[in-house]
Design an enzyme around this catalytic site. Structure first.
Site, PDB file in Angstrom:
ATOM      1  N   CYS A 214      57.663  33.431 112.103  1.00 39.00           N
ATOM      2  CA  CYS A 214      56.436  33.203 112.885  1.00 39.00           C
ATOM      3  C   CYS A 214      56.588  32.016 113.835  1.00 39.00           C
ATOM      4  O   CYS A 214      55.967  31.989 114.900  1.00 39.00           O
ATOM      5  CB  CYS A 214      55.254  32.952 111.954  1.00 39.00           C
ATOM      6  SG  CYS A 214      54.625  34.430 111.124  1.00 39.00           S
TER       7      CYS A 214
ATOM      8  N   CYS B 230      39.597  46.273 110.643  1.00 42.80           N
ATOM      9  CA  CYS B 230      39.785  45.437 111.830  1.00 42.80           C
ATOM     10  C   CYS B 230      41.273  45.322 112.099  1.00 42.80           C
ATOM     11  O   CYS B 230      42.064  45.133 111.175  1.00 42.80           O
ATOM     12  CB  CYS B 230      39.163  44.059 111.603  1.00 42.80           C
ATOM     13  SG  CYS B 230      39.356  42.899 112.979  1.00 42.80           S
TER      14      CYS B 230
ATOM     15  N   CYS C  36      36.610  38.136 106.262  1.00 39.48           N
ATOM     16  CA  CYS C  36      37.466  39.123 106.927  1.00 39.48           C
ATOM     17  C   CYS C  36      36.679  40.402 107.209  1.00 39.48           C
ATOM     18  O   CYS C  36      36.007  40.945 106.325  1.00 39.48           O
ATOM     19  CB  CYS C  36      38.669  39.432 106.041  1.00 39.48           C
ATOM     20  SG  CYS C  36      39.705  40.782 106.639  1.00 39.48           S
TER      21      CYS C  36
ATOM     22  N   CYS D 164      44.040  40.856 114.221  1.00 43.64           N
ATOM     23  CA  CYS D 164      45.182  39.977 113.915  1.00 43.64           C
ATOM     24  C   CYS D 164      46.491  40.739 113.969  1.00 43.64           C
ATOM     25  O   CYS D 164      47.520  40.198 114.392  1.00 43.64           O
ATOM     26  CB  CYS D 164      44.982  39.276 112.573  1.00 43.64           C
ATOM     27  SG  CYS D 164      44.979  40.358 111.127  1.00 43.64           S
TER      28      CYS D 164
ATOM     29  N   ASP E 128      49.824  50.432  96.650  1.00 41.74           N
ATOM     30  CA  ASP E 128      48.734  49.447  96.780  1.00 41.74           C
ATOM     31  C   ASP E 128      47.455  49.646  95.958  1.00 41.74           C
ATOM     32  O   ASP E 128      46.514  48.884  96.088  1.00 41.74           O
ATOM     33  CB  ASP E 128      48.421  49.200  98.253  1.00 41.74           C
ATOM     34  CG  ASP E 128      47.340  50.070  98.863  1.00 41.74           C
ATOM     35  OD1 ASP E 128      46.694  50.846  98.162  1.00 41.74           O
ATOM     36  OD2 ASP E 128      47.116  49.950 100.075  1.00 41.74           O
TER      37      ASP E 128
ATOM     38  N   CYS F 156      47.691  35.440 115.856  1.00 43.15           N
ATOM     39  CA  CYS F 156      46.894  36.207 114.894  1.00 43.15           C
ATOM     40  C   CYS F 156      45.714  35.391 114.383  1.00 43.15           C
ATOM     41  O   CYS F 156      44.608  35.926 114.207  1.00 43.15           O
ATOM     42  CB  CYS F 156      47.762  36.680 113.727  1.00 43.15           C
ATOM     43  SG  CYS F 156      48.563  35.353 112.783  1.00 43.15           S
TER      44      CYS F 156
ATOM     45  N   CYS G 114      41.193  36.256 115.216  1.00 42.66           N
ATOM     46  CA  CYS G 114      40.206  36.664 114.213  1.00 42.66           C
ATOM     47  C   CYS G 114      38.784  36.386 114.682  1.00 42.66           C
ATOM     48  O   CYS G 114      38.419  35.228 114.932  1.00 42.66           O
ATOM     49  CB  CYS G 114      40.462  35.938 112.896  1.00 42.66           C
ATOM     50  SG  CYS G 114      39.298  36.410 111.594  1.00 42.66           S
TER      51      CYS G 114
ATOM     52  N   CYS H 169      50.045  40.278 117.078  1.00 42.35           N
ATOM     53  CA  CYS H 169      51.397  39.838 116.691  1.00 42.35           C
ATOM     54  C   CYS H 169      52.445  40.239 117.732  1.00 42.35           C
ATOM     55  O   CYS H 169      52.616  41.433 118.025  1.00 42.35           O
ATOM     56  CB  CYS H 169      51.772  40.428 115.337  1.00 42.35           C
ATOM     57  SG  CYS H 169      53.397  39.870 114.752  1.00 42.35           S
TER      58      CYS H 169
END
Length: 344
Positions: A188, A241, A214, A244, A134, A194, A198, A248
């Site tokens: 989903c 955070c 975000c 979200c 990443d 989710c 937020c 799930c």
């Protein structure tokens, strides 16, 4: 060794290394990425993350990143928390740190595993490899879906029927032609937990997020003062955070984290805000050595802590904020003044 046998041995080697899941796709299996990335950047949703605009040809097309690559091995490594990460949100005098950042920096751990797996692959079948975690211009979530590792949920993170959404993603690009797995489909359904979870309403639509709202972006990537209208919504979240992710329902299938170094370090689960606000630069570096938190620096971290103090509603923390209104770091001083006014 034929392709199927090599793939089977590769999966076994990856699991032995500690990865939770492994799938394979081609570098060119994500044709939808360039248009999505361009639209995201054009809308300004990337905020201060200027690096997303750089090398967009690579970030949008993995086959352009390394044209010789013929296969992408996408791996997931679980970091499922032992406790409910939302419990700390109800403790206003304590700080909430994202689960992934409570232990050892995953970049180091995952990359070492990837390198060992890559060396194994070369020894077994030859070819050339490159590994990524990443920090490179690689659309790992899109590749993960193309390879069948999971699907990008409505919160834009990868979700797996095997791992929930508590897992890191790494990839090994190889010049070998490995058998591929089919892409994962979206599971989903009509669920929108989710999106509703937020605190800052960062999702402009299902599968679309404005990073500028975000909390993970605001507490980690955003430089300078956080917009006034969003500070209260941060609550006591001081680094990242999990709202979200924690919402799930697929997390009921989350597998236990096998790497003990992902377990929370002392002082990262619900640390006292007053204690964190008192950190100078040296103390901050010592406390978070080897942690991903260290990279944002003392100034941005204490800025976040002061926002949490201002949201605490605890008058006893007022003196903590007042002590920092003349801090040399202007972002810290600004946050201290805001918190002092909030606490009267």
């Amino acid at each position: 060794m034929n392709g199927s046998a090599l793939k089977e041995a590769l999966v076994a080697a990856a699991l032995a290394e500690g990865f939770s899941s492994v799938r394979v796709c081609r570098p060119w299996d994500v044709p939808e990425v360039p248009a999505r990335l361009e639209a995201f950047v054009a809308a300004g949703y990337h905020g201060q993350m200027g690096w997303m605009e750089e090398r967009m040809s690579w970030r949008g097309d993995p086959s352009a990143l390394w044209p010789e690559a013929r296969s992408v091995i996408v791996l997931g490594e679980s970091y499922t928390p032992d406790e409910d990460p939302m419990d700390v949100v109800g403790l206003p005098d304590r700080g909430a740190i994202s689960v992934y950042a409570r232990g050892k920096d995953y970049h180091d751990l995952v990359k070492k595993r990837l390198k060992r797996l890559a060396r194994w692959l070369i020894a077994e079948a030859g070819g050339e490899v490159k590994v990524f975690v990443d920090t490179a211009p690689v659309p790992e979530k899109a590749l993960g879906q193309a390879a069948g590792l999971g699907w990008q949920g409505k919160h834009t993170n990868l979700v797996s029927r095997e791992m929930g959404n508590w897992f890191f993603i790494g990839s090994v690009f190889s010049t070998l032609e490995l058998p591929v797995d089919g892409p994962e489909v979206d599971h989903c359904g009509s669920c929108s937990r989710c999106l509703q979870a937020c605190p800052t309403e960062a999702f402009v639509a299902s599968y679309q997020m404005d990073a500028r709202r975000c909390i993970s972006y605001l507490t980690i990537e955003h430089k300078g003062p956080v917009p006034l209208e969003l500070r209260e919504r941060l609550g006591n979240r001081i680094y990242g955070c999990d709202d979200c992710l924690a919402a799930c329902p697929w997390n009921k299938f989350a597998v236990e984290a096998r790497e003990m170094r992902y377990a929370a370090r002392l002082g990262t689960v619900a640390p006292p805000l007053a204690e964190l606000a008192a950190l100078d630069d040296a103390a901050f570096r010592e406390r978070f050595s080897g942690s991903p938190i260290k990279r944002i620096g003392r100034g941005r971290f204490v800025r976040n802590v002061l926002y949490a103090i201002g949201n605490s509603g605890d008058p006893s923390l007022g003196k903590v904020a007042t002590a920092l209104v003349e801090d040399p770091d202007e972002d810290v001083a600004d946050a201290a003044r805001w918190a002092s006014l909030r606490l009267g």
